[in-house]
Design a protein around this motif. Structure first.
Motif, mmCIF file in Angstrom:
data_model
loop_
_atom_site.group_PDB
_atom_site.id
_atom_site.type_symbol
_atom_site.label_atom_id
_atom_site.label_comp_id
_atom_site.label_asym_id
_atom_site.label_seq_id
_atom_site.Cartn_x
_atom_site.Cartn_y
_atom_site.Cartn_z
ATOM 1 N N TYR A 4 3.291 7.355 -31.038
ATOM 2 C CA TYR A 4 4.258 8.255 -30.430
ATOM 3 C C TYR A 4 3.746 9.693 -30.319
ATOM 4 N N TYR A 5 2.673 10.020 -31.021
ATOM 5 C CA TYR A 5 2.135 11.380 -31.017
ATOM 6 C C TYR A 5 0.657 11.332 -30.653
ATOM 7 N N THR A 6 0.238 12.281 -29.815
ATOM 8 C CA THR A 6 -1.174 12.356 -29.472
ATOM 9 C C THR A 6 -1.575 13.800 -29.173
ATOM 10 N N GLU A 7 -2.840 14.056 -29.376
ATOM 11 C CA GLU A 7 -3.472 15.300 -28.939
ATOM 12 C C GLU A 7 -4.561 14.980 -27.920
ATOM 13 N N ASP A 8 -4.639 13.720 -27.518
ATOM 14 C CA ASP A 8 -5.634 13.232 -26.570
ATOM 15 C C ASP A 8 -5.169 13.527 -25.140
ATOM 16 N N TYR A 9 -5.825 14.489 -24.471
ATOM 17 C CA TYR A 9 -5.419 14.872 -23.118
ATOM 18 C C TYR A 9 -5.481 13.711 -22.131
ATOM 19 N N GLY A 10 -6.264 12.698 -22.440
ATOM 20 C CA GLY A 10 -6.324 11.525 -21.579
ATOM 21 C C GLY A 10 -5.013 10.771 -21.517
ATOM 22 N N LYS A 11 -4.144 10.999 -22.489
ATOM 23 C CA LYS A 11 -2.832 10.344 -22.523
ATOM 24 C C LYS A 11 -1.723 11.242 -21.992
ATOM 25 N N PHE A 12 -2.082 12.461 -21.590
ATOM 26 C CA PHE A 12 -1.112 13.390 -20.992
ATOM 27 C C PHE A 12 -1.009 13.071 -19.509
ATOM 28 N N GLY A 13 0.199 13.115 -18.967
ATOM 29 C CA GLY A 13 0.394 12.991 -17.529
ATOM 30 C C GLY A 13 0.298 14.356 -16.866
ATOM 31 N N TYR A 14 0.559 14.413 -15.553
ATOM 32 C CA TYR A 14 0.506 15.681 -14.830
ATOM 33 C C TYR A 14 1.498 16.692 -15.406
ATOM 34 N N ARG A 15 2.719 16.251 -15.674
ATOM 35 C CA ARG A 15 3.745 17.132 -16.230
ATOM 36 C C ARG A 15 3.311 17.708 -17.566
ATOM 37 N N GLU A 16 2.807 16.836 -18.426
ATOM 38 C CA GLU A 16 2.407 17.261 -19.759
ATOM 39 C C GLU A 16 1.224 18.227 -19.717
ATOM 40 N N LYS A 17 0.288 17.991 -18.800
ATOM 41 C CA LYS A 17 -0.853 18.901 -18.656
ATOM 42 C C LYS A 17 -0.405 20.259 -18.141
ATOM 43 N N ALA A 18 0.594 20.284 -17.258
ATOM 44 C CA ALA A 18 1.116 21.559 -16.748
ATOM 45 C C ALA A 18 1.787 22.344 -17.880
ATOM 46 N N ILE A 19 2.542 21.659 -18.720
ATOM 47 C CA ILE A 19 3.179 22.324 -19.860
ATOM 48 C C ILE A 19 2.109 22.822 -20.827
ATOM 49 N N ALA A 20 1.087 22.005 -21.078
ATOM 50 C CA ALA A 20 -0.006 22.406 -21.969
ATOM 51 C C ALA A 20 -0.679 23.670 -21.440
ATOM 52 N N LYS A 21 -0.886 23.738 -20.126
ATOM 53 C CA LYS A 21 -1.481 24.932 -19.514
ATOM 54 C C LYS A 21 -0.607 26.161 -19.773
ATOM 55 N N ASP A 22 0.708 26.006 -19.610
ATOM 56 C CA ASP A 22 1.627 27.122 -19.852
ATOM 57 C C ASP A 22 1.622 27.536 -21.324
ATOM 58 N N LEU A 23 1.554 26.567 -22.224
ATOM 59 C CA LEU A 23 1.494 26.869 -23.656
ATOM 60 C C LEU A 23 0.237 27.664 -23.992
ATOM 61 N N ILE A 24 -0.889 27.237 -23.448
ATOM 62 C CA ILE A 24 -2.160 27.917 -23.725
ATOM 63 C C ILE A 24 -2.165 29.316 -23.118
ATOM 64 N N GLN A 25 -1.572 29.458 -21.920
ATOM 65 C CA GLN A 25 -1.494 30.792 -21.303
ATOM 66 C C GLN A 25 -0.640 31.722 -22.163
ATOM 67 N N ALA A 26 0.504 31.234 -22.657
ATOM 68 C CA ALA A 26 1.363 32.049 -23.523
ATOM 69 C C ALA A 26 0.644 32.386 -24.827
ATOM 70 N N LEU A 27 -0.130 31.442 -25.339
ATOM 71 C CA LEU A 27 -0.925 31.685 -26.546
ATOM 72 C C LEU A 27 -1.955 32.776 -26.269
ATOM 73 N N ASN A 28 -2.618 32.712 -25.119
ATOM 74 C CA ASN A 28 -3.593 33.739 -24.730
ATOM 75 C C ASN A 28 -2.940 35.108 -24.572
ATOM 76 N N ASP A 29 -1.685 35.122 -24.148
ATOM 77 C CA ASP A 29 -0.945 36.365 -23.974
ATOM 78 C C ASP A 29 -0.332 36.867 -25.281
#
Length: 120
Positions: A4-29
């Motif tokens: 039920y839990y993963t950090e493997d980007y290969g198991k992320f869908g398009y939606r999840e990758k978009a959210i991950a991008k936003d999380l990383i951008q907010a982290l960078n900011d």
């Protein structure tokens, strides 16, 4: 056993990758909540709930809202209640005493002890 839990980007869908991008951008900011430690930060995905979030070596969780703001997401130990501070505050009176104690510790840590007193 169901995963039920993963950090493997290969198991992320398009939606999840978009959210991950936003999380990383907010982290960078540098928009992380004050109570979120920046030690061993990584992106996690709960495949059961669909939640994508930042987590760290302290098992803290940080999520992003629709405006791009990061907030702490808490899990209480006794009954497993989850949510941001305000969601949990609404449930405070009905919480098990051990969860109330943990929640009071969270409130003290983030300087919101008075919110509990006002909500009772």
């Amino acid at each position: 056993m169901t995963e039920y839990y993963t950090e493997d980007y290969g198991k992320f869908g398009y939606r999840e990758k978009a959210i991950a991008k936003d999380l990383i951008q907010a982290l960078n900011d540098k928009k992380t909540p004050d109570d979120f430690e920046l030690i061993g930060v990584r992106v996690g995905f709960n495949m059961m709930s669909g939640n994508v979030f930042l987590t760290n070596d302290e098992y803290q969780v940080c999520m992003i809202d629709d405006r791009g703001n990061l907030y702490s997401f808490y899990s209480l130990m006794y009954e497993g209640l989850e949510g941001d501070f305000d969601e949990l505050l609404e449930q405070y009176e009905d919480m098990h005493p051990e969860d109330q104690e943990q929640f009071r510790d969270i409130a003290q840590n983030i300087g919101r002890e008075e919110d509990i007193k006002c909500n009772i």
